[in-house]
Design a protein around this motif. Structure first.
Motif, PDB file in Angstrom:
ATOM      1  N   SER A   9      68.910 122.830  61.964  1.00  0.00           N
ATOM      2  CA  SER A   9      68.649 122.053  63.177  1.00  0.00           C
ATOM      3  C   SER A   9      69.855 121.200  63.566  1.00  0.00           C
ATOM      4  O   SER A   9      70.163 121.067  64.745  1.00  0.00           O
ATOM      5  CB  SER A   9      67.390 121.193  63.021  1.00  0.00           C
ATOM      6  OG  SER A   9      67.556 120.237  62.005  1.00  0.00           O
ATOM      7  N   GLU A  10      70.566 120.648  62.595  1.00  0.00           N
ATOM      8  CA  GLU A  10      71.778 119.881  62.901  1.00  0.00           C
ATOM      9  C   GLU A  10      72.837 120.774  63.550  1.00  0.00           C
ATOM     10  O   GLU A  10      73.513 120.368  64.491  1.00  0.00           O
ATOM     11  CB  GLU A  10      72.324 119.229  61.638  1.00  0.00           C
ATOM     12  CG  GLU A  10      71.499 118.053  61.155  1.00  0.00           C
ATOM     13  CD  GLU A  10      71.980 117.486  59.823  1.00  0.00           C
ATOM     14  OE1 GLU A  10      73.004 117.976  59.296  1.00  0.00           O
ATOM     15  OE2 GLU A  10      71.329 116.557  59.330  1.00  0.00           O
ATOM     16  N   SER A  11      72.971 121.989  63.035  1.00  0.00           N
ATOM     17  CA  SER A  11      73.940 122.931  63.603  1.00  0.00           C
ATOM     18  C   SER A  11      73.564 123.312  65.026  1.00  0.00           C
ATOM     19  O   SER A  11      74.429 123.400  65.899  1.00  0.00           O
ATOM     20  CB  SER A  11      74.018 124.203  62.753  1.00  0.00           C
ATOM     21  OG  SER A  11      74.503 123.905  61.475  1.00  0.00           O
ATOM     22  N   LEU A  12      72.279 123.548  65.253  1.00  0.00           N
ATOM     23  CA  LEU A  12      71.823 123.906  66.590  1.00  0.00           C
ATOM     24  C   LEU A  12      72.087 122.771  67.577  1.00  0.00           C
ATOM     25  O   LEU A  12      72.610 122.997  68.675  1.00  0.00           O
ATOM     26  CB  LEU A  12      70.333 124.251  66.576  1.00  0.00           C
ATOM     27  CG  LEU A  12      69.958 125.558  65.877  1.00  0.00           C
ATOM     28  CD1 LEU A  12      68.447 125.652  65.729  1.00  0.00           C
ATOM     29  CD2 LEU A  12      70.506 126.744  66.632  1.00  0.00           C
ATOM     30  N   LYS A  13      71.737 121.555  67.180  1.00  0.00           N
ATOM     31  CA  LYS A  13      71.952 120.400  68.048  1.00  0.00           C
ATOM     32  C   LYS A  13      73.435 120.209  68.365  1.00  0.00           C
ATOM     33  O   LYS A  13      73.810 119.974  69.509  1.00  0.00           O
ATOM     34  CB  LYS A  13      71.410 119.126  67.399  1.00  0.00           C
ATOM     35  CG  LYS A  13      69.911 119.035  67.360  1.00  0.00           C
ATOM     36  CD  LYS A  13      69.500 117.764  66.640  1.00  0.00           C
ATOM     37  CE  LYS A  13      68.044 117.788  66.228  1.00  0.00           C
ATOM     38  NZ  LYS A  13      67.691 116.627  65.383  1.00  0.00           N
ATOM     39  N   ALA A  14      74.286 120.354  67.344  1.00  0.00           N
ATOM     40  CA  ALA A  14      75.738 120.179  67.529  1.00  0.00           C
ATOM     41  C   ALA A  14      76.300 121.237  68.485  1.00  0.00           C
ATOM     42  O   ALA A  14      77.278 120.976  69.195  1.00  0.00           O
ATOM     43  CB  ALA A  14      76.449 120.258  66.190  1.00  0.00           C
ATOM     44  N   ALA A  15      75.673 122.415  68.510  1.00  0.00           N
ATOM     45  CA  ALA A  15      76.149 123.489  69.388  1.00  0.00           C
ATOM     46  C   ALA A  15      75.506 123.423  70.770  1.00  0.00           C
ATOM     47  O   ALA A  15      75.796 124.259  71.624  1.00  0.00           O
ATOM     48  CB  ALA A  15      75.863 124.844  68.739  1.00  0.00           C
ATOM     49  N   GLY A  16      74.612 122.441  70.972  1.00  0.00           N
ATOM     50  CA  GLY A  16      73.985 122.299  72.278  1.00  0.00           C
ATOM     51  C   GLY A  16      72.731 123.118  72.475  1.00  0.00           C
ATOM     52  O   GLY A  16      72.273 123.299  73.606  1.00  0.00           O
TER      53      GLY A  16
END
Length: 87
Positions: free
Chosen positions: A72-79
């Protein structure tokens, strides 16, 4: 001439073709972990064209291990939305 200088003078596409031909290898599979920001930085944001000798496969280890915090952190960071649909 040193080895680094020699490689710097080579055309990467031609050199890769030569190596594959001499080794008798048709193609290599490269794995990409989309949830690893450091790794993703090498192939995002712009798409690059590669020889068809290089095939890709997405590694989804974090999803399979249930590392939803990391995913989820990766998804959020990628927009992207931090949902299963975003993944």
């Amino acid at each position: 001439i040193g080895i680094r200088e020699w490689f710097a003078q080579q055309d990467p596409v031609k050199h890769a073709e030569k190596v594959f031909a001499k080794a008798g290898v048709r193609y290599a599979v490269m794995t990409n972990i989309p949830f690893d920001a450091t790794e993703a930085s090498f192939w995002k944001p712009e798409k690059k064209e590669y020889s068809n000798r290089f095939r890709s496969a997405l590694r989804v280890d974090p999803l399979m291990k249930g590392d939803w915090v990391g995913v989820s952190e990766s998804l959020k960071a990628a927009g992207y939305p931090a949902t299963a649909e975003g993944a």
